[in-house]
Design a protein around this motif. Sequence first.
Motif, PDB file in Angstrom:
ATOM      1  N   UNK A   1      22.416  22.913   7.043  1.00 40.74           N
ATOM      2  CA  UNK A   1      23.722  23.087   6.788  1.00 40.74           C
ATOM      3  C   UNK A   1      24.177  22.118   5.647  1.00 40.74           C
ATOM      4  N   UNK A   2      25.569  22.209   5.229  1.00 39.73           N
ATOM      5  CA  UNK A   2      26.393  21.183   4.296  1.00 39.73           C
ATOM      6  C   UNK A   2      27.473  20.966   4.751  1.00 39.73           C
ATOM      7  N   UNK A   3      28.545  20.623   4.223  1.00 40.97           N
ATOM      8  CA  UNK A   3      29.928  20.318   4.701  1.00 40.97           C
ATOM      9  C   UNK A   3      30.667  21.111   5.065  1.00 40.97           C
TER      10      UNK A   3
ATOM     11  N   UNK B   1      31.344   8.064  -1.927  1.00 41.60           N
ATOM     12  CA  UNK B   1      30.451   7.071  -1.134  1.00 41.60           C
ATOM     13  C   UNK B   1      29.056   7.648  -0.516  1.00 41.60           C
ATOM     14  N   UNK B   2      28.890   9.043  -0.827  1.00 46.14           N
ATOM     15  CA  UNK B   2      27.545   9.633  -0.007  1.00 46.14           C
ATOM     16  C   UNK B   2      27.025  10.642  -0.832  1.00 46.14           C
TER      17      UNK B   2
ATOM     18  N   UNK C   1      16.095   8.439  -6.776  1.00 44.05           N
ATOM     19  CA  UNK C   1      17.318   7.771  -6.515  1.00 44.05           C
ATOM     20  C   UNK C   1      17.251   6.588  -7.477  1.00 44.05           C
TER      21      UNK C   1
ATOM     22  N   UNK D   1      21.291  17.566  -2.121  1.00 47.36           N
ATOM     23  CA  UNK D   1      21.341  16.208  -2.282  1.00 47.36           C
ATOM     24  C   UNK D   1      21.781  15.438  -0.667  1.00 47.36           C
ATOM     25  N   UNK D   2      23.122  15.098  -0.507  1.00 45.75           N
ATOM     26  CA  UNK D   2      23.712  14.565   0.515  1.00 45.75           C
ATOM     27  C   UNK D   2      24.031  15.726   1.658  1.00 45.75           C
ATOM     28  N   UNK D   3      23.943  17.001   0.965  1.00 43.80           N
ATOM     29  CA  UNK D   3      24.441  18.067   1.823  1.00 43.80           C
ATOM     30  C   UNK D   3      25.990  17.950   2.269  1.00 43.80           C
TER      31      UNK D   3
ATOM     32  N   UNK E   1      18.109  20.119  10.966  1.00 36.54           N
ATOM     33  CA  UNK E   1      18.783  19.199   9.808  1.00 36.54           C
ATOM     34  C   UNK E   1      18.841  19.052   8.602  1.00 36.54           C
TER      35      UNK E   1
END
Lengths: 405, 459
Positions: free
Chosen positions: B30-32, B135-136, B93, B69-71, B27
Amino acid sequence: MSNFLEELERCARCGKCRTVCPVFGAIEDETRLARGRIALLKAYLSGKIEASGDLEDIVSSCMKCRQCENVCPSNVKLLPALLAVKERLSKNKSAGSAVRFFMDNVVTDRKRYDLAVRTAAAAGKLLPRVRGAKLRHLPLLSGGRRRLPEIAPESALSKYPEVTKPRGEVKGRVGLFLGCLNNYVTVHVADAVINVLAAGGYEVVIPKDQVCCGLAAVTLGEKESARKLARLNEKAFEGRDLDFVVSACATGTGMIDEGFGEFLDMPDALGAPVKDFVEVLDIIDIPLRRLDLVTTYHDPCHHTHRGIHDAPRRLLKRVSDFREMENASKCCGGGGSFSLFYYETSRKIGEVKTRAVGRLKPDLVVTACPGCMVQLDDLLGGDPPVMHIAEIAAMALDESARGRS
Amino acid sequence: MDKDLKKLLERIVGKKKFSDRVEDLLCASYDGTRDHAAPEVLVKPADEEEVSRVMRLATENKIPVYPAGARSGLTGGAVPEKGGIALDLTRLNGILEINPASRTAIAQAGVILGDLQKASARHGLFYPPDPASTDYATLGGSIAECSGGLRCVKYGVTRDYVLGLRAVLPDGAIIKLGSKAIKNVVGYDVMRLIVGSEGTLAIITEATVRLRLLPEFTRMFLGWFKNLDLAARAVQAVLDSGASPRMVELIDKNALGAVAKYAEGLIPENAGAAILVELDGLRDCVEVESARVRHALEKAGAFDQKEADDEAGREKLYAVRRNISPALYNLASGKMNEDVSVPIDRISEIFRATARIGEKHGLMVATFAHAGDGNLHVNFMYDASDPESFDKAETCARELFEKVVEVGGSLSGEHGIGTMKRPYLDLELGKNEIALMKRIKNLFDPGGILNPGKIFPDE
């Protein structure tokens, strides 16, 4: 399983589920986020990782709220795949687990289920009351700290005849699907639903042989038990000549409508269209008076998934001083059996509700799911009280329209 | 990675914030993008001090470190290609300060952009960069990638809003750059070098950013056109009108077609292109500018125009644009989204080229653009289960990049290079430029441990 793998492959890993996943919001662990779960389920289904206690927990700790599916830009359906893996994992476990026994032999048999519930209620009465509340329903499952509603002295199924006729002209004939909570615990919700339907001119059919919707069984990996339940429900509603079947439990509605097809390959098992009670509010014609109350509304996750938003608010605006709370559609953390197994996380998820209600200070918090009601009542400690939208509608019914024949 | 080193890392961040379990590593792989590679350990430091200690240890032991960060990045920037340490910065944060008088905010790297927006809004302010992932996505990640968004045509990009940074160098040294002052020319502008450096030079831990006053009034326009040329002409006309729109979006026929199938009744039958324009500011000013925009759209040949002022109404118009992303998956199972940037006067040329390239290789291509700033999102749609189809998409992308460079554009407007565009870097940058950039990288990170291998192709 290959079709599930294909479905999961469509995840673009954008991370948008981070904005809604309640479990991730509470514990900030990517393995407990839809995107992470998808990566792990993919790895498991394609043989890259083995089944493990961790994997099992990753599957079990999903709330099944489907909020991730609601916002997913790629429209990935995680829940059917997750439940299929859950089933596989629990099948691999040795037979005779307590859960399987309960689902397969107790929940599917109304007499045994009644007996089990009565016994639990009796056992609960022996325990001290916690925080001045009524703690009489399987209290030990949450370490006894939890505020849970009392089991009703008489279940809805034993209280009502199979057919309740309206006083005046009959405008239609509908079936009522109760589900476990509205049958055993929140019987006052069933009362309200029947009152409102009757006031609207509906003949209400409550098949005696109906059973649990089966979502809990599917969630716990016992799909065969769930199929057994669905078949029993199918039989119970068969040949009843209904305009539609009503459910006043957001989760139950989702299961008997979409879920039967999606999880059990048994679409339209009830033989009539399914409507949630709040959807009926839009078509029913009942005279309502205004109540001197400030209300707010919590959206059950399974309603958000169904696209329900305005209908309950329309009613509340009509009969009360309705005020929107912050994060109204954020999960309360209930999630049925989730709150039993993950009580701490469940409460942490619910903090968003405690804060929002605390800021607004309404007279009543209204929702449309008995599961959410139990959770919200525990979170808020009874202040303000939590009510089902059906109870509000019943309260607002003009005297002239009240009652059944 | 040996056990002792793992123990030391565990000691820095604490038992619960360290993991080498396969589930956690997967988990953090990866990223987007479709790129992925698992790290050897995942660590989640609580503060800058812990980041610094992790880096010192990594430098001493020559272990690669991949900050994230948020990947949600779109070019593989956070993917731990060479194993090592995945450094999750989301625990940093805190929003430390919103200063309404100086119109600045100080926030840690792991703050979600949307949370910064909400906090700013409480003071009547906003942070102009608005990537779709607001938002993320985290502040640190968006600074490392120099995110853009929809409002850049008026407000510029992330680079224009960073006033100060705190960061940790690969050897663990903590640096502090810039200040709350808007004007600052002391020494080299290392701060802006770190903005957009994709986590290869330093680990951003905190940023001081500039905020603006929330506009008093906002109005959106939607114009429908028979074909792309007319719509492109309208974009130019709007930009020349004297109005100062914050958003000018252009959507092509295939993208509209996908949305039409996805959301019925949204797209008129004879639509060949659409543009969305948004004005904001003082109410009176918006009224004056609106007249200009209406006139420009009409003169350019819009066959229909719609307007909305309130949020619900604007949301309704914007559905045309927002639904593109999910709708594209109705065209094909795979989407190669290329973010290219060209001089504004060459936009329609690129739109035409993308259609030609797609046709040549038998792939559906849908394009929409932040047209006001020349940033296009070209989507080559391929069959995800067919490697040949994927190869075709790659060929299309290369041909697109060649065309973009030919018209004086850039391979990436706002997503970065990461691993995904690495093979194409030399289409845009010459030998000398790449050599200079590599020397800069070497100066910051002589051991080559910080996000190694990103941006530059292997020699």
